[in-house]
Design a protein around this motif. Sequence first.
Motif, PDB file in Angstrom:
ATOM      1  N   TYR A 118      54.271  13.451  17.796  1.00 55.40           N
ATOM      2  CA  TYR A 118      53.367  14.538  18.168  1.00 55.40           C
ATOM      3  C   TYR A 118      51.992  14.323  17.545  1.00 55.40           C
ATOM      4  N   ALA A 119      51.991  13.823  16.303  1.00 59.78           N
ATOM      5  CA  ALA A 119      50.722  13.655  15.589  1.00 59.78           C
ATOM      6  C   ALA A 119      49.825  12.623  16.258  1.00 59.78           C
ATOM      7  N   PHE A 120      50.378  11.497  16.654  1.00 55.61           N
ATOM      8  CA  PHE A 120      49.578  10.400  17.178  1.00 55.61           C
ATOM      9  C   PHE A 120      48.804  10.747  18.453  1.00 55.61           C
ATOM     10  N   PRO A 121      49.440  11.347  19.475  1.00 57.02           N
ATOM     11  CA  PRO A 121      48.646  11.708  20.658  1.00 57.02           C
ATOM     12  C   PRO A 121      47.598  12.759  20.363  1.00 57.02           C
ATOM     13  N   LEU A 122      47.907  13.690  19.452  1.00 59.42           N
ATOM     14  CA  LEU A 122      46.923  14.711  19.099  1.00 59.42           C
ATOM     15  C   LEU A 122      45.729  14.085  18.387  1.00 59.42           C
ATOM     16  N   LEU A 123      45.992  13.130  17.490  1.00 63.03           N
ATOM     17  CA  LEU A 123      44.889  12.451  16.803  1.00 63.03           C
ATOM     18  C   LEU A 123      44.070  11.613  17.775  1.00 63.03           C
ATOM     19  N   LEU A 124      44.752  11.025  18.751  1.00 61.28           N
ATOM     20  CA  LEU A 124      44.033  10.276  19.778  1.00 61.28           C
ATOM     21  C   LEU A 124      43.157  11.210  20.599  1.00 61.28           C
ATOM     22  N   LEU A 125      43.695  12.393  20.892  1.00 56.76           N
ATOM     23  CA  LEU A 125      42.946  13.399  21.650  1.00 56.76           C
ATOM     24  C   LEU A 125      41.764  13.939  20.850  1.00 56.76           C
ATOM     25  N   TRP A 181      35.927  21.914  21.579  1.00 60.52           N
ATOM     26  CA  TRP A 181      36.954  22.713  20.915  1.00 60.52           C
ATOM     27  C   TRP A 181      38.337  22.073  21.023  1.00 60.52           C
ATOM     28  N   LEU A 182      38.594  21.400  22.133  1.00 60.33           N
ATOM     29  CA  LEU A 182      39.903  20.777  22.314  1.00 60.33           C
ATOM     30  C   LEU A 182      40.127  19.664  21.293  1.00 60.33           C
ATOM     31  N   ALA A 183      39.102  18.848  21.055  1.00 61.50           N
ATOM     32  CA  ALA A 183      39.203  17.769  20.073  1.00 61.50           C
ATOM     33  C   ALA A 183      39.387  18.334  18.663  1.00 61.50           C
ATOM     34  N   THR A 184      38.680  19.434  18.373  1.00 59.38           N
ATOM     35  CA  THR A 184      38.804  20.064  17.055  1.00 59.38           C
ATOM     36  C   THR A 184      40.204  20.615  16.840  1.00 59.38           C
ATOM     37  N   LEU A 185      40.729  21.289  17.853  1.00 60.80           N
ATOM     38  CA  LEU A 185      42.079  21.844  17.771  1.00 60.80           C
ATOM     39  C   LEU A 185      43.124  20.734  17.647  1.00 60.80           C
ATOM     40  N   ALA A 186      42.927  19.669  18.407  1.00 55.85           N
ATOM     41  CA  ALA A 186      43.850  18.539  18.351  1.00 55.85           C
ATOM     42  C   ALA A 186      43.843  17.899  16.969  1.00 55.85           C
ATOM     43  N   SER A 187      42.675  17.854  16.341  1.00 54.98           N
ATOM     44  CA  SER A 187      42.564  17.271  15.005  1.00 54.98           C
ATOM     45  C   SER A 187      43.347  18.093  13.982  1.00 54.98           C
ATOM     46  N   VAL A 188      43.228  19.416  14.049  1.00 55.20           N
ATOM     47  CA  VAL A 188      43.921  20.300  13.101  1.00 55.20           C
ATOM     48  C   VAL A 188      45.434  20.139  13.221  1.00 55.20           C
TER      49      VAL A 188
END
Length: 202
Positions: free
Chosen positions: A147-154, A160-167
């Motif tokens: 789950y972490a890896f695709p979110l970090l890639l995103l 806002w989407l990139a910021t949320l994905a980073s958190v």
Amino acid sequence: MEVQETRVQTDRIFTIPNILSMGRLVGVPVFLWLILWPEFDGPKADGWALLVLALSGVSDYLDGKLARRWNQISSLGRVLDPAADRLFVLSTLVGLTWRDILPLWVTVLLLAREAMMAVMLLILRRHGYGPPQVNFIGKAATFNLMYAFPLLLLSDGSGWLATLASVFGWAFAGWGTTLYWWAGILYVVQVRRLVRADTTAD
């Protein structure tokens, strides 16, 4: 694949769970190529990379579930499933670190755990044992990291989407890394007990 010792294993190769694991293995170089394409003057293909990663996660869930439900637990599956998990983790680490999305220290921490597991496998092989049984914590660790890896890639973008994905990506990465090491320590304890019992028996 979480395998219970009381279940009967088969030597069949072409079971549905094994085919899913094989497909996941094929997806590893495809994913790595997609994620690194921009680094070699190609177009950014993060969307396709995310799709491959998502399909890998679905496959990882299904192969274990179907193996238990259809009584298709196999000796090959015990090797293929964790191998596919580890290769996907390693390929993602390479891709995200290469693109400076993941700090080098996180990559080193996870690779050190893999090195420790490689040593444990060599010790087990020397004493005539196969790979250790995948436990729930190990699967939970992989689940968090996948789950972490695709979110970090995103998160490699703006808005806002990139910021949320980073958190959320870093939250999953923290839990995943912690559980990954916890599972590794449990494997070390398991190997130590087996070796000690083997030595006592001799």
